[in-house]
Design an enzyme around this catalytic site. Sequence first.
Site, PDB file in Angstrom:
ATOM      1  CB  ILE A 105      -0.985   0.031   1.200  1.00 25.24           C
ATOM      2  CG1 ILE A 105      -0.254  -0.112   2.537  1.00 25.24           C
ATOM      3  CG2 ILE A 105      -2.029  -1.053   1.062  1.00 25.24           C
ATOM      4  CD1 ILE A 105      -1.194  -0.063   3.738  1.00 25.24           C
ATOM      5  CG  ASP A 106      -0.022   4.211  -2.802  1.00 26.52           C
ATOM      6  OD1 ASP A 106       0.687   3.384  -3.409  1.00 26.52           O
ATOM      7  OD2 ASP A 106      -1.058   4.716  -3.274  1.00 26.52           O
ATOM      8  CE  LYS A 107       6.356   9.307   3.088  1.00 26.89           C
ATOM      9  NZ  LYS A 107       7.194  10.430   2.594  1.00 26.89           N
ATOM     10  NE  ARG A 113      -2.859   8.134  -4.519  1.00 25.67           N
ATOM     11  CZ  ARG A 113      -1.551   8.357  -4.481  1.00 25.67           C
ATOM     12  NH1 ARG A 113      -0.711   7.362  -4.212  1.00 25.67           N
ATOM     13  NH2 ARG A 113      -1.076   9.571  -4.714  1.00 25.67           N
ATOM     14  CB  THR A 132      -2.511   4.231   1.563  1.00 27.17           C
ATOM     15  OG1 THR A 132      -2.755   5.014   0.402  1.00 27.17           O
ATOM     16  CG2 THR A 132      -3.742   3.399   1.875  1.00 27.17           C
TER      17      THR A 132
END
Length: 307
Positions: free
Chosen positions: A133-135, A233, A137
């Site tokens: 998962i993104d930084k 996103r 998020t």
Amino acid sequence: MQETDFQVTTSDRLDKLVADNVDTISRSQAKNAIEAGQITVDGQPVKPKAKPKVGATVHIALPDPVPLDLTPENIPLDIVYEDDDVIVVNKPQGMVVHPAPGHPDHTLVNALLYHSPLSSINGTLRPGIVHRIDKDTSGLLMVAKNDHAHQSLSAQLQAKTNLREYVAIVHGNFKEEDGTINAPLGRSPKDRKKQAIVADGRPAVTHFRVLERYGNYSLVACRLETGRTHQIRVHMAYINHPVAGDPLYGPKHTLKGAGQFLHARELGFKQPTTGEQLDFTAPVPENFAKAVRHLRQQAGLPVDKAI
């Protein structure tokens, strides 16, 4: 030394040409390499803004990257579940999942290695990491402690049998109660830092349902059928409901907060050895909850009910 060549086929700035022709080099990296004399045109050094003639040869000679030292670090972890095969961790917003250029340490992997051995399937920089998962998020991530578990969890992802549901605050109001976004994703041809809807991209499917409406914003749940980079996103921006606070795909005028309001709330999978179905839920972080309370108050909705 890493060397490569390509022929100029279009008239454009050299830094852009390099970024467009070499997948591993961004435009800013190209600019720095040109200024360092590591990229030449027909054997001659030039400036990043130079526009080589069509047919010219661009030669790139970059030094070998300095190996990242993956060091276990005693960083606190919010472990939701653990057994001999799997760790489920609630990742905080702002933490990078694994080391990469620009983020050599203080990552989730550094913290996990201090806590436990991890699978070796993804090599030295991403041990145990089955999905990311993104930084910016927050939320639930499953991590494999051994290769058997890694293979099982990866197979479940590929077969789309696991559960990954996110909750997000997005811009705008919805006419519908729920829906499915089926739009292929790939690297943006205009900005290499972004993903985009592209005809020849990888299949990407996101199911969403509206949880609450606040007028200019909405609270939605998004369930992943596939797990492409930045999928939620990009998909939400594609239907004109970008995630609030998203610095890449959202508007500048948005909710106050650090990073996008996107949280991996639910995670479900079969235990790799026993086959038992495991399901987990993680509450949204306080900055997310605070934003929801504020929006509820403005919309005249009950403020303190569970999200």
